[in-house]
Design a protein around this motif. Structure first.
Motif, mmCIF file in Angstrom:
data_model
loop_
_atom_site.group_PDB
_atom_site.id
_atom_site.type_symbol
_atom_site.label_atom_id
_atom_site.label_comp_id
_atom_site.label_asym_id
_atom_site.label_seq_id
_atom_site.Cartn_x
_atom_site.Cartn_y
_atom_site.Cartn_z
ATOM 1 N N ASN A 3 0.820 -1.203 0.000
ATOM 2 C CA ASN A 3 0.000 0.000 0.000
ATOM 3 C C ASN A 3 0.856 1.255 0.000
ATOM 4 N N ILE A 57 -4.637 -9.621 -0.213
ATOM 5 C CA ILE A 57 -5.704 -8.967 -0.986
ATOM 6 C C ILE A 57 -6.771 -8.376 -0.078
ATOM 7 N N LEU A 111 -5.545 -5.344 1.630
ATOM 8 C CA LEU A 111 -5.424 -4.225 0.692
ATOM 9 C C LEU A 111 -6.789 -3.602 0.434
ATOM 10 N N ALA A 112 -7.796 -4.459 0.291
ATOM 11 C CA ALA A 112 -9.145 -3.941 0.059
ATOM 12 C C ALA A 112 -9.596 -3.115 1.254
ATOM 13 N N ALA A 113 -9.313 -3.626 2.453
ATOM 14 C CA ALA A 113 -9.709 -2.886 3.649
ATOM 15 C C ALA A 113 -8.972 -1.554 3.720
ATOM 16 N N SER A 156 -8.015 0.222 1.268
ATOM 17 C CA SER A 156 -8.534 1.171 0.275
ATOM 18 C C SER A 156 -9.847 1.793 0.727
ATOM 19 N N GLN A 193 -9.309 8.745 3.126
ATOM 20 C CA GLN A 193 -8.018 9.430 2.955
ATOM 21 C C GLN A 193 -7.982 10.766 3.700
#
Lengths: 303, 331
Positions: free
Chosen positions: B127, B206, B209-211, B213, B217
């Protein structure tokens, strides 16, 4: 993933220290190397002559002449070529069966409130929490007369509850209005599935199809259980016997060709079999990879 | 879907009971009307139901042979004598079974510490890669081994770390004595964990990574404006953002504690010996199928199935108690 970072650092983000960036780069390089180096040396060894392999005394890291001898030898022998055919056939038929059954089942389960929705869903979900056990499954396959048939490699593992649930989660997210308007236009359920639902679910269907295909291509244990005739063995089982256990070719007693039946296989030939076993994954992978995030994750999270 | 969590959530979508649930015209229709409307769906579900019945329900019920002195040649499942819990009693007195249980739990515990955090760390690392293209490339590479069979993974590790493998070869070239980690029973647990990391850690990342995203932000920006540096942002924003997924997967893993990778251990049992590599599933195979003592093997399998079921139910309860979504409360 996050779009803010693709074009570089966000305005508020401080650049990392030089040491930190070098360290991170080093770790990432090591990780990539750890995956790719074994594949590289295996493929290279399978393409090297016996002389090179002997001189190096094992796996080849530096190329020194490329030869396809090992592959020629493998495919001149009936065992591996036959196993490749068996694996290909089982993978193609099995994936078609699994994907068909799962898509139909997932669509049937995608609308709560329909007749018998609950008991059918319960049936599928139970598969998550309890495994009936190796031995009763074995006895069932045997009593259905599936032993020593290719169906024993397909049917017992044809339905994966996980895949059905992921597909179902996707189908449930398709806007209801779309389906309803098609229904008002007189489309039946099969037509709706084929013309509306599937085209909208290409990504997830591709990923699920890949997962099934990989499962069939990689499977060896069912073949070990159910197939006594070594001529019906899939590639994964030949690989196991031939490479992992270093047995001579399984048809040693049949004695078809003059190669390798007594002596254990040479390293180049072993590595060529490994390379053949990896190949389909490597070829299909790039086409499906871009769907992973879309297909699997959303399913996993929403599922 | 622990049974009861599932019941709960399914109750919510009982026909005609929820505003969002039923399709057009579903409200309070008669059985005949619903059958007329839904029969295509039932036809669609049929192949799946046939397969699930043949290869799940019937074998699940076939576990009665665990209570029999089962003999496939004289009588089979109907004719074999019922012997109650004799098989189970024998099981708990079998040192090899005890060994399988101890090994299984030991490996689960070990991998909980040394495998479980790896995908999380990998996801954080990926990430933080700024270039999108580079990240896609690295992701592509690290997912790849997930698609290799265990036969391949073991073959590859053999070629790397075995007695005739690459590492031993390099060591010998430099005048050291070789190594052979494939047959060393002392380091076996390290070997299987390394194999698991190599094969599955990339794919496991995976989910994280989804979590990652989904984390807002703006939180990072606000924190940065408030003067939080990189590590503090990770500690106060990223990790709390991952917490639900971490808890969920941890619970799933606990519910799955008796599964440690059947194929992986089957493949390597011969090389390192059964003392360290015997786990639940390999025990069922060797004690039941290989020796033909079907009733005994089925007893071991049934015991594992039931303990596994109980673990999942408990894990799901724990999830709910912790205020998490629960493992299987999908409708």
């Amino acid at each position: 993933m996050s779009t803010t970072k693709v074009s570089g650092l966000a305005p508020w983000e401080e650049p990392g220290s030089l040491a930190g960036r070098i360290g991170k780069g080093g770790v990432l390089a090591l990780i990539v190397l750890a995956v790719l180096l074994p594949l590289y040396t295996i493929v290279l060894t399978s393409l090297s002559s016996a002389g090179t392999v002997n001189r190096v005394g094992g796996l080849v890291l530096v190329p020194d002449g490329i030869t396809f001898d090992a592959y020629r030898q493998i495919f001149s022998d009936s065992v591996v070529s036959r196993a490749v055919l068996v694996s290909t056939g089982v993978t193609v038929v099995g994936t078609a069966v699994s994907l068909g059954v799962s898509v139909l089942g997932a669509y049937a389960l995608s609308r709560p409130g329909t007749l018998f929705h609950r008991p059918i869903l319960f049936c599928v979900l139970l598969m998550f929490v309890f495994f009936p056990g190796l031995i009763p499954t074995y006895l069932m396959v045997a009593s259905l007369g599936l032993k020593d048939t290719y169906w024993s490699l397909i049917l017992p593992s044809a339905v994966s509850a996980f895949n059905v649930v992921v597909l179902r989660a996707f189908f449930m997210n398709i806007p209801r209005e779309l389906l309803d308007s098609a229904r008002i236009d007189g489309a039946g359920e099969f037509r709706i599935l084929w013309r509306i639902v599937l085209p909208l679910s290409k990504a997830v269907t591709a990923v699920i199809g890949l997962l099934y295909a990989v499962g069939y291509w990689n499977a060896w244990f069912n073949a070990m259980l159910y197939i006594d005739d070594t001529r019906m063995w899939p590639l994964a089982l030949v690989l196991r016997s031939y490479v992992v256990d270093s047995n001579p070719l399984p048809t040693a007693t049949v004695g078809v060709n003059g190669f390798g039946h007594v002596a254990p296989p040479t390293l180049a030939i072993k590595m060529a079999i490994v390379a053949i076993a990896v190949l389909p994954a490597l070829v299909i992978y790039p086409f499906v990879q871009r769907h992973f995030t879309k297909g699997v994750i959303i399913g996993a999270i929403k599922g | 879907m622990s049974a009861d969590a599932d019941t709960k959530s399914v109750t919510e979508v009982r026909p005609g009971a929820t505003p969002a649930g039923p399709p057009v015209g579903a409200r309070q229709d008669s059985f005949a009307a619903r059958l007329r409307r839904d029969w295509p769906l039932l036809v669609m579900a049929m192949p799946m139901l046939v397969l699930v019945t043949a290869f799940w329900w019937v074998p699940a019920l076939g576990n009665v042979i665990a209570f029999q002195d089962y003999n496939p040649f004289s009588g089979g499942i109907l004719g074999s004598p019922i012997i109650g819990f004799t098989n189970f009693a024998q099981l708990f007195g079998d040192p090899q079974f005890i060994r399988a249980v101890v090994n299984t739990l030991g490996i689960t515990a070990f991998q909980l510490v040394f495998y479980f955090p790896v995908p999380i760390a990998l996801a954080l690392l990926l990430n933080s890669v700024v270039s999108g293209r580079l990240r896609a490339f690295i992701q592509g590479v690290v997912y790849l081994p997930y698609f290799f069979s265990w036969v391949l993974v073991v073959a590859i590790f053999q070629q790397m770390f075995g007695g005739a493998g690459l590492i031993a070869q390099i060591l010998r070239d430099h005048g050291h004595s070789g190594i052979d980690w494939m047959t060393n029973s002392d380091t076996f647990i390290l070997l299987v964990t390394a194999e698991t990391v190599w094969k599955d850690a990339g794919w496991g990342a995976i989910v994280f990574l989804a979590a990652l995203s989904t984390i807002d932000q703006n939180l990072y920006e606000a924190a940065a404006v408030d003067g939080a540096r990189r590590w503090r942002r990770m500690w106060h924003i990223t990790l709390p953002g991952l917490r639900p997924v971490i808890v969920l997967l941890l619970i799933l893993r606990l519910g799955d504690a008796l599964n440690v990778g059947f194929e992986q251990f089957m493949l390597q049992r011969g090389a390192v010996g059964s003392k360290v590599s015997e786990v639940f599933d390999t025990f069922v195979y060797w004690s039941g199928l290989r020796t033909g003592d079907f009733g005994y093997g089925a007893a071991a399998g049934l015991f594992k199935g039931l303990v596994g079921l109980a673990l999942i139910l408990v894990a799901n309860r724990v999830a709910h108690a912790l205020g998490e979504r629960g493992v299987y409360s999908r409708s």
